[in-house]
Design an enzyme around this catalytic site. Sequence first.
Site, PDB file in Angstrom:
ATOM      1  NE  ARG A  17      -2.087  -2.234   3.227  1.00 45.32           N
ATOM      2  CZ  ARG A  17      -2.429  -2.586   4.465  1.00 45.32           C
ATOM      3  NH1 ARG A  17      -3.470  -2.017   5.045  1.00 45.32           N
ATOM      4  NH2 ARG A  17      -1.734  -3.495   5.127  1.00 45.32           N
ATOM      5  CE1 TYR A 368      32.587  29.006  -0.716  1.00 42.15           C
ATOM      6  CE2 TYR A 368      34.548  29.467  -2.009  1.00 42.15           C
ATOM      7  CZ  TYR A 368      33.791  28.599  -1.237  1.00 42.15           C
ATOM      8  OH  TYR A 368      34.246  27.335  -0.993  1.00 42.15           O
ATOM      9  CB  SER A 407      32.826  45.703  -3.269  1.00 37.01           C
ATOM     10  OG  SER A 407      32.173  46.150  -2.109  1.00 37.01           O
TER      11      SER A 407
END
Length: 459
Positions: A17, A368, A407
Amino acid sequence: MNSPLSIVIMAAGRGTRMKSERPKVLHPLAGRSLLDHVRNAVAPLAADRVLVIVGHKAERVEASVEDSGARCIVQAPQLGTGHAVQQAVPQLPDAGTTLILNGDVPLIATDTARALVDACGGRALALLTVLLDDPTGYGRVVRGGDSGDAVKAIVEHKDATEAQRAIREGYTGMMAAPTAWLKRAVMAIDNRNAQQEYYLTDLVAMAVRDGVPVVATQAHDETEVLGVNSPMELARLERRFQRREAERLMQAGVRLADPDRLDVRGTLDCGADVSIDVGCVFEGRVTLGDGVTIGAHCVIRNAKIEAGAVIQPFTLMDEAVIGPGAIVGPFSRLRPGAVLGADVHIGNFVEVKNSTLGKGAKANHLAYLGDATVGERVNYGAGSITANYDGANKHRTTIGNDVHIGSNSVLVAPVAIGDGATVGGGSTIAQDVPAGKLAVTRAKQVVVEGWTRPKKKAK
Ligand code: UD1
Ligand code: MG
């Protein structure tokens, strides 16, 4: 006398089932297989032997109990629960008690199993039954006759008459029997019934006939004895399990935004004043210190989050340590070996793997950090990455205290940035930067005189 104690767990069935390739007893509930739940529940009984009956996809089920000390016995073909226990007979001693459990009834409590063994005492057939609002599919406990309220038999749903189907007392799939009697009686079970199966439950009528006392104990907690036969039943039991877990946490003072929207697939330990928003999943071993706040829809696996840290929505972490007062997320990803010191900030779309960040370091946007050692109070600019992989090997990046990484920088590992150094935005740094210095690698900006922007041609 219950000693020696033998335990038989039936886990050979296909689980038709479930409509799944995976053997039913290996489907997970709260992150662990049904069979694991059963095994763990009876482990404290310290039985002399644990026999697991395997059959359908036997190798997969066997592999799942490897190293557990349980012995597997193959039942092929699978002709019913009575036939399953027949396979165990050669491995059973001639004395003591045998506890028989269904591998698909996962949430059985240790105390209930122990009480059943005690009720058997090596002399009676002890059954665990339950009163159900909807007993459809269950073997019905037939009582009465000459002996008043005594149990006479268990009749399987498919073989039951209308009157018997009205009985609400169902058999849970768990019994304890005197081993010597069991070994004889189970071999006499036949398959003359609606499903042409060997029903273990026929033992009850046989015990009555043989003068073996039958004692039935009713389980008080339905959740403990519900079986899993279909995806629907599995999902329903999962929710019941999670509700129980949520109540346990709330009783200990944890504030859950919604106890019905929490999933704990392992162990979650919480300090005082922890609050957890909706839709969070905790896997493996997770510890939350005092005053920790977890935002909505976080997935947290094998992590330690220390006091006062705030995990904002949609954060994913695996094998990470978060220092006190740190702020992580929204949308951060912490991979194995991410170790954040006190008051560290990790912001949106920042990925950290196998890296240590010192107290107060910040990587707030789109970055990262892999295989890096980052000092205290470092500011790691938006869009910066450690290039830790040269195509063959991984290398480390070391960043000292009070460093400012502008950055969009690429730090090509192995590389070290000294204390207090600054990297100008847009730089690719492939050589060490001395302490306190500024390193910039970008080309000089030129302003092109006489240049005009192209215009669209007229059609
Ligand atoms: C069984 C009981 C039923 C009880 C219910 C409780 C019988 C005949 N019926 O029905 O009275 O109310 O459990 O959940 O016992 N298995 C084997 N070999 C087989 C068949 C099954 O090892 O040949 C194993 C299955 O893997 C499963 C367990 O036995 O773990 C129970 O089998 P299942 O087919 O689910 O029995 P139910 O119909 O639920
Ligand atoms: Mg079943």
